[in-house]
Design a protein around this motif. Sequence first.
Motif, PDB file in Angstrom:
ATOM      1  N   UNK A  13       0.830  -1.205   0.000  1.00 28.56           N
ATOM      2  CA  UNK A  13       0.000   0.000   0.000  1.00 28.56           C
ATOM      3  C   UNK A  13       0.865   1.255   0.000  1.00 28.56           C
ATOM      4  N   UNK A  14       1.869   1.286   0.875  1.00 31.31           N
ATOM      5  CA  UNK A  14       2.758   2.449   0.937  1.00 31.31           C
ATOM      6  C   UNK A  14       3.470   2.663  -0.396  1.00 31.31           C
ATOM      7  N   UNK A  15       3.896   1.565  -1.032  1.00 26.70           N
ATOM      8  CA  UNK A  15       4.604   1.684  -2.307  1.00 26.70           C
ATOM      9  C   UNK A  15       3.691   2.221  -3.405  1.00 26.70           C
ATOM     10  N   UNK A  16       2.440   1.761  -3.425  1.00 28.24           N
ATOM     11  CA  UNK A  16       1.494   2.265  -4.421  1.00 28.24           C
ATOM     12  C   UNK A  16       1.301   3.768  -4.258  1.00 28.24           C
ATOM     13  N   UNK A  17       1.088   4.208  -3.020  1.00 29.68           N
ATOM     14  CA  UNK A  17       0.884   5.639  -2.765  1.00 29.68           C
ATOM     15  C   UNK A  17       2.124   6.435  -3.151  1.00 29.68           C
ATOM     16  N   UNK A  18       3.300   5.910  -2.821  1.00 33.76           N
ATOM     17  CA  UNK A  18       4.546   6.613  -3.143  1.00 33.76           C
ATOM     18  C   UNK A  18       4.717   6.746  -4.653  1.00 33.76           C
ATOM     19  N   UNK A  19       4.442   5.686  -5.405  1.00 35.64           N
ATOM     20  CA  UNK A  19       4.580   5.746  -6.865  1.00 35.64           C
ATOM     21  C   UNK A  19       3.572   6.726  -7.471  1.00 35.64           C
ATOM     22  N   UNK A  20       2.377   6.765  -6.923  1.00 36.17           N
ATOM     23  CA  UNK A  20       1.364   7.681  -7.443  1.00 36.17           C
ATOM     24  C   UNK A  20       1.752   9.130  -7.178  1.00 36.17           C
ATOM     25  N   UNK A  21       2.347   9.385  -6.033  1.00 37.20           N
ATOM     26  CA  UNK A  21       2.732  10.752  -5.688  1.00 37.20           C
ATOM     27  C   UNK A  21       3.850  11.263  -6.587  1.00 37.20           C
ATOM     28  N   UNK A  22       4.715  10.375  -7.033  1.00 39.44           N
ATOM     29  CA  UNK A  22       5.799  10.814  -7.914  1.00 39.44           C
ATOM     30  C   UNK A  22       5.293  11.116  -9.318  1.00 39.44           C
ATOM     31  N   UNK A  23       4.155  10.507  -9.703  1.00 37.56           N
ATOM     32  CA  UNK A  23       3.621  10.724 -11.049  1.00 37.56           C
ATOM     33  C   UNK A  23       4.406  10.043 -12.142  1.00 37.56           C
ATOM     34  N   UNK A  24       5.277   9.119 -11.768  1.00 43.36           N
ATOM     35  CA  UNK A  24       6.116   8.436 -12.761  1.00 43.36           C
ATOM     36  C   UNK A  24       5.279   7.535 -13.669  1.00 43.36           C
ATOM     37  N   UNK A  25       4.257   6.900 -13.075  1.00 52.79           N
ATOM     38  CA  UNK A  25       3.399   6.003 -13.839  1.00 52.79           C
ATOM     39  C   UNK A  25       1.990   6.590 -13.912  1.00 52.79           C
ATOM     40  N   UNK A  26       1.390   6.508 -15.080  1.00 55.29           N
ATOM     41  CA  UNK A  26       0.043   7.045 -15.253  1.00 55.29           C
ATOM     42  C   UNK A  26      -1.036   5.976 -15.095  1.00 55.29           C
ATOM     43  N   UNK A  27      -0.760   4.756 -15.527  1.00 57.06           N
ATOM     44  CA  UNK A  27      -1.748   3.700 -15.491  1.00 57.06           C
ATOM     45  C   UNK A  27      -1.654   2.907 -14.192  1.00 57.06           C
ATOM     46  N   UNK A  28      -2.807   2.577 -13.580  1.00 60.75           N
ATOM     47  CA  UNK A  28      -2.786   1.773 -12.346  1.00 60.75           C
ATOM     48  C   UNK A  28      -2.044   0.459 -12.503  1.00 60.75           C
ATOM     49  N   UNK A  29      -2.147  -0.170 -13.694  1.00 58.87           N
ATOM     50  CA  UNK A  29      -1.441  -1.424 -13.893  1.00 58.87           C
ATOM     51  C   UNK A  29       0.058  -1.272 -13.765  1.00 58.87           C
ATOM     52  N   UNK A  30       0.603  -0.190 -14.303  1.00 51.04           N
ATOM     53  CA  UNK A  30       2.038   0.054 -14.203  1.00 51.04           C
ATOM     54  C   UNK A  30       2.442   0.343 -12.766  1.00 51.04           C
ATOM     55  N   UNK A  31       1.593   1.077 -12.040  1.00 55.05           N
ATOM     56  CA  UNK A  31       1.867   1.357 -10.627  1.00 55.05           C
ATOM     57  C   UNK A  31       1.880   0.063  -9.836  1.00 55.05           C
ATOM     58  N   UNK A  32       0.883  -0.789 -10.081  1.00 57.59           N
ATOM     59  CA  UNK A  32       0.794  -2.054  -9.347  1.00 57.59           C
ATOM     60  C   UNK A  32       2.017  -2.925  -9.605  1.00 57.59           C
ATOM     61  N   UNK A  33       2.465  -2.959 -10.850  1.00 53.25           N
ATOM     62  CA  UNK A  33       3.631  -3.775 -11.187  1.00 53.25           C
ATOM     63  C   UNK A  33       4.887  -3.242 -10.502  1.00 53.25           C
ATOM     64  N   UNK A  34       5.037  -1.929 -10.497  1.00 50.32           N
ATOM     65  CA  UNK A  34       6.216  -1.330  -9.864  1.00 50.32           C
ATOM     66  C   UNK A  34       6.216  -1.536  -8.355  1.00 50.32           C
ATOM     67  N   UNK A  35       5.017  -1.553  -7.772  1.00 51.21           N
ATOM     68  CA  UNK A  35       4.905  -1.686  -6.318  1.00 51.21           C
ATOM     69  C   UNK A  35       4.707  -3.131  -5.882  1.00 51.21           C
ATOM     70  N   UNK A  36       4.641  -4.053  -6.855  1.00 53.90           N
ATOM     71  CA  UNK A  36       4.377  -5.455  -6.541  1.00 53.90           C
ATOM     72  C   UNK A  36       3.106  -5.578  -5.702  1.00 53.90           C
ATOM     73  N   UNK A  37       2.058  -4.928  -6.181  1.00 53.18           N
ATOM     74  CA  UNK A  37       0.785  -4.878  -5.466  1.00 53.18           C
ATOM     75  C   UNK A  37      -0.334  -5.343  -6.396  1.00 53.18           C
TER      76      UNK A  37
END
Length: 250
Positions: A122-146
């Motif tokens: 959960x923390x990793x997903x929020x952190x990735x979203x705050x950086x704006x590096x990934x636009x799609x939820x799927x990419x965020x989930x993959x990066x955060x292993x969530x």
Amino acid sequence: MEEEQIPEELFVARSELRDSGIVDADDKIAADLYPLVTTLMEPRVIVQVEISGSHGVIPSGAVIGDDFIFTHESWPGDAESEYVPAEPETLVWALARMVDLHRDFTDGIDGDEEIVSTMGAFDDVVAHMETGRFEEPGAVAEAANAPTRLAEVLSQLNCMWRMTVAWKGTEAQATLGNGLAVSALAVWDCGIEGYWLREVPAEPVIDGQVDESSELRVRRTTAKELWRMITDLLPDGAQLAPAPQSQPTS
């Protein structure tokens, strides 16, 4: 209130109270403030509401005494709170308004949908979203292993809020070492994705109880169910410990 001698280090604060009209020149509290001050000094029930969003954490809540009820709210960036008297029958309405509880945006909500993950993911997903590096939820989930669904829901997050109610309960009800009974809930307001109740870790969460490996389980819920849960957080008369009795004067 106790009409004792004010120590010198509080002289500046006393001057501010006098200038604002809260106390008079004789250091007597204004009569109109007695209901609020007496309720704050001897509350029977305290409600704390924490709303976390883009503006940071905004505290609100209510304080309930034997004779009076007051709600209080803060504004982003303001250290002061506004206190307003309330009636018992309007308290749930006031608390629901604080968290902007509204009718669900979508029909046919699956109230059994659950997402299970970890607090670290959960923390990793929020952190990735705050950086704006990934636009799609799927990419965020993959990066955060969530779970992808977790990223989809959090992508619509408006705010998170937590409501905690504490009172001096009977000995059988006390959940804390100081004799206090506590009930609480934590909710995600995710816009078009609806409301999600955080069931694990369950509130109230004690410091040090949760780490990155702790399980996270959230369940889709409805505004109607949350209204009922807010109502159930508040203790009834039978759950309250007897009010302290005044000591007879000698």
